[in-house]
Design a protein around this motif. Structure first.
Motif, mmCIF file in Angstrom:
data_model
loop_
_atom_site.group_PDB
_atom_site.id
_atom_site.type_symbol
_atom_site.label_atom_id
_atom_site.label_comp_id
_atom_site.label_asym_id
_atom_site.label_seq_id
_atom_site.Cartn_x
_atom_site.Cartn_y
_atom_site.Cartn_z
ATOM 1 N N PHE A 63 0.822 -1.207 0.000
ATOM 2 C CA PHE A 63 0.000 0.000 0.000
ATOM 3 C C PHE A 63 0.860 1.263 0.000
ATOM 4 O O PHE A 63 0.362 2.363 -0.292
ATOM 5 C CB PHE A 63 -0.933 0.011 1.220
ATOM 6 C CG PHE A 63 -2.188 -0.795 1.025
ATOM 7 C CD1 PHE A 63 -3.264 -0.270 0.321
ATOM 8 C CD2 PHE A 63 -2.285 -2.081 1.515
ATOM 9 C CE1 PHE A 63 -4.424 -1.009 0.135
ATOM 10 C CE2 PHE A 63 -3.439 -2.832 1.334
ATOM 11 C CZ PHE A 63 -4.511 -2.300 0.640
ATOM 12 N N PHE A 112 -3.069 1.234 -5.742
ATOM 13 C CA PHE A 112 -3.774 0.937 -4.486
ATOM 14 C C PHE A 112 -4.718 -0.260 -4.662
ATOM 15 O O PHE A 112 -4.839 -1.103 -3.769
ATOM 16 C CB PHE A 112 -4.560 2.163 -4.018
ATOM 17 C CG PHE A 112 -3.726 3.185 -3.304
ATOM 18 C CD1 PHE A 112 -3.101 2.880 -2.099
ATOM 19 C CD2 PHE A 112 -3.554 4.453 -3.831
ATOM 20 C CE1 PHE A 112 -2.329 3.821 -1.442
ATOM 21 C CE2 PHE A 112 -2.780 5.407 -3.177
ATOM 22 C CZ PHE A 112 -2.167 5.088 -1.971
ATOM 23 N N CYS A 113 -5.376 -0.353 -5.808
ATOM 24 C CA CYS A 113 -6.270 -1.485 -6.072
ATOM 25 C C CYS A 113 -5.499 -2.801 -6.119
ATOM 26 O O CYS A 113 -5.972 -3.835 -5.619
ATOM 27 C CB CYS A 113 -7.026 -1.265 -7.378
ATOM 28 S SG CYS A 113 -8.237 0.075 -7.326
ATOM 29 N N ALA A 146 -4.674 -3.868 -2.615
ATOM 30 C CA ALA A 146 -5.867 -4.421 -1.977
ATOM 31 C C ALA A 146 -6.123 -5.849 -2.446
ATOM 32 O O ALA A 146 -6.501 -6.725 -1.654
ATOM 33 C CB ALA A 146 -7.077 -3.532 -2.266
ATOM 34 N N VAL A 182 -6.793 -9.502 -0.405
ATOM 35 C CA VAL A 182 -8.165 -9.999 -0.496
ATOM 36 C C VAL A 182 -8.211 -11.406 -1.079
ATOM 37 O O VAL A 182 -8.993 -12.254 -0.632
ATOM 38 C CB VAL A 182 -9.032 -9.033 -1.340
ATOM 39 C CG1 VAL A 182 -10.368 -9.671 -1.693
ATOM 40 C CG2 VAL A 182 -9.249 -7.730 -0.593
#
Length: 419
Positions: free
Chosen positions: A291, A383-384, A387, A391
């Motif tokens: 991040f 950033f995606c 993530a 996840v």
């Protein structure tokens, strides 16, 4: 997430010391090349698109041939292949230095040298992963130290390259780059490695298929590579040509090298942290650190005052280095040793295959969307991707594997005749 409290194994053996010097020299050359190429080409009047084509030719050739590099490294031995690749890069950088010394090299020559250099690096890179367990008893510790070395190279290389181009000439910068590959090759020649047992009964095609099966059978590996496709296309590919254009326009040609140097300083700190912090779920820990990475395109987009610009690049480097250590150690401990070069080659090819495409479209897209908006898009996608790493279930849940031990120097399994 745990801190390593055990007494460290003896890392700085003769073999690891030589390998460390080889890696820091080679990585210094790798770090110098894109900055020297970008700044020199912009100074000669080539636009962002031309810079993207040159960098894309290097990365495209690398992505195309790295799988074959992994097969050859498993079929024979990675070290002689790496030495030959260093020799080729030394000659190519010398040729580039000579042409820049004589005058204005045409674009076809620069692109051609870049493509050949990418091919040579494709023969070099697969052995980087597999040699670590052969020269170090503790891969996590070794990878952390090597990540520090990479950070030092990333910090010094761009700054040195930018300074040489600005104060002397591009020819000098490329000549120094050539020298780094010579040092790397000489250190690799001096290594004494454990016996490397290979099975040459299978054909090249069968070896490729075996490597592909080992690659696709691991869902965590496939998931990370798919995420890296997005990162390569929209973040890692465009960041160098677009970042160079944005930063040099705002702060001058040397500023881009200094920003890249700050990224390297962050990598040093991230590597030092990774030596001690050993997450029980390494890819989850690395994903959290990722991040921090999008702060680099964010800083390049906003181009604040130079200290803030360098701070953004530096914090980005911390996350990138910590992820890199967790990823390298996971590969070295989760993949069978006799197939590691091939799987690493598929991993490298998959993770960077989108990068040259991103580099090549960066220039044309920036003329439509704008350089700063393109960099902001890269920030959001970065950033995606971070993530996604925390996840996706196979990535998040993968636990640390036991680390392999290698024979100490001087043990009966060492074969000094292996070259």
């Amino acid at each position: 997430m745990v801190l390593s409290g055990a007494a460290p194994s003896r890392l700085w053996t003769r073999n690891f010391s030589l390998y460390f010097i080889a890696r820091i020299a080679s990585m210094l050359g790798d770090a110098m090349l894109p900055v020297a190429l970008s700044v020199a080409m912009l100074a000669l009047g080539y636009g962002v698109s031309a810079v993207g084509f040159a960098l894309g030719a290097w990365m495209g050739a690398f992505a195309l041939f790295v799988v074959f590099g992994g097969v050859f490294a498993d079929r024979f031995h990675p070290r002689p292949q790496m030495i030959a690749a260093d020799a080729a890069r030394f000659l190519l950088m010398g040729a580039l230095a000579g042409y820049f010394l004589l005058g204005h090299p045409p674009l076809w020559f620069v692109v051609g040298v870049a493509a050949l250099g990418g091919t040579a690096t494709a023969m070099f890179q697969p052995g980087v992963t597999s040699l670590v367990p052969q020269v170090a008893a503790d891969p996590q510790q070794a990878n952390g130290v090597l990540r520090v070395a990479q950070g030092m190279s990333t910090m010094a290389g761009p700054a040195l390259s930018g300074a040489l181009v600005a104060t002397t000439s591009a020819a000098v910068a490329f000549a120094v780059t050539a020298g780094t590959f010579a040092v790397s090759g000489l250190c690799l020649v001096a290594l004494r490695l454990p016996r490397f047992v290979v099975d040459r009964s299978a054909s090249t095609l069968e070896n490729l298929l075996t490597g592909w099966h080992e690659f696709r059978s691991r869902s965590w590996l496939v998931a990370v590579i798919l995420i890296w496709w997005m990162l390569g296309m929209f973040v890692w590919g465009p960041i160098t040509p677009l970042g160079a254009a944005s930063i040099t326009d705002a702060h001058g040609s040397a500023a881009f090298g200094y920003a890249e140097g700050a990224f390297g300083a962050g990598c040093v700190l991230g590597g030092v942290i990774a030596i001690r912090v050993r997450p029980s779920r390494p890819l989850l820990g690395g994903g959290i650190a990722m991040f921090l990475f999008p702060l680099m395109p964010l800083a390049a987009s906003l181009v604040p005052a130079q200290p803030l610009l360098m701070l953004g690049y530096g914090i980005s480097g911390i996350g990138w280095a910590f992820w890199g250590v967790q990823w390298a150690t996971t590969m070295q401990t989760q993949i069978p040793e006799d197939r590691l070069n091939r799987v690493s080659a598929y991993e490298i090819a998959g993770s960077i295959l989108a990068v040259p495409l991103g580099q090549m479209i960066a220039g044309p897209a920036s003329t439509v969307v704008g350089v700063h908006r393109m960099l902001m898009v890269a920030t959001v996608i970065g950033f995606c991707c971070a993530a996604a790493l925390i996840v996706v279930t196979p990535v998040r849940r993968l636990t640390r594997a036991p680390e392999r031990k290698v024979p100490a120097a001087g043990s009966p399994s060492l074969d000094p005749t292996v070259t």
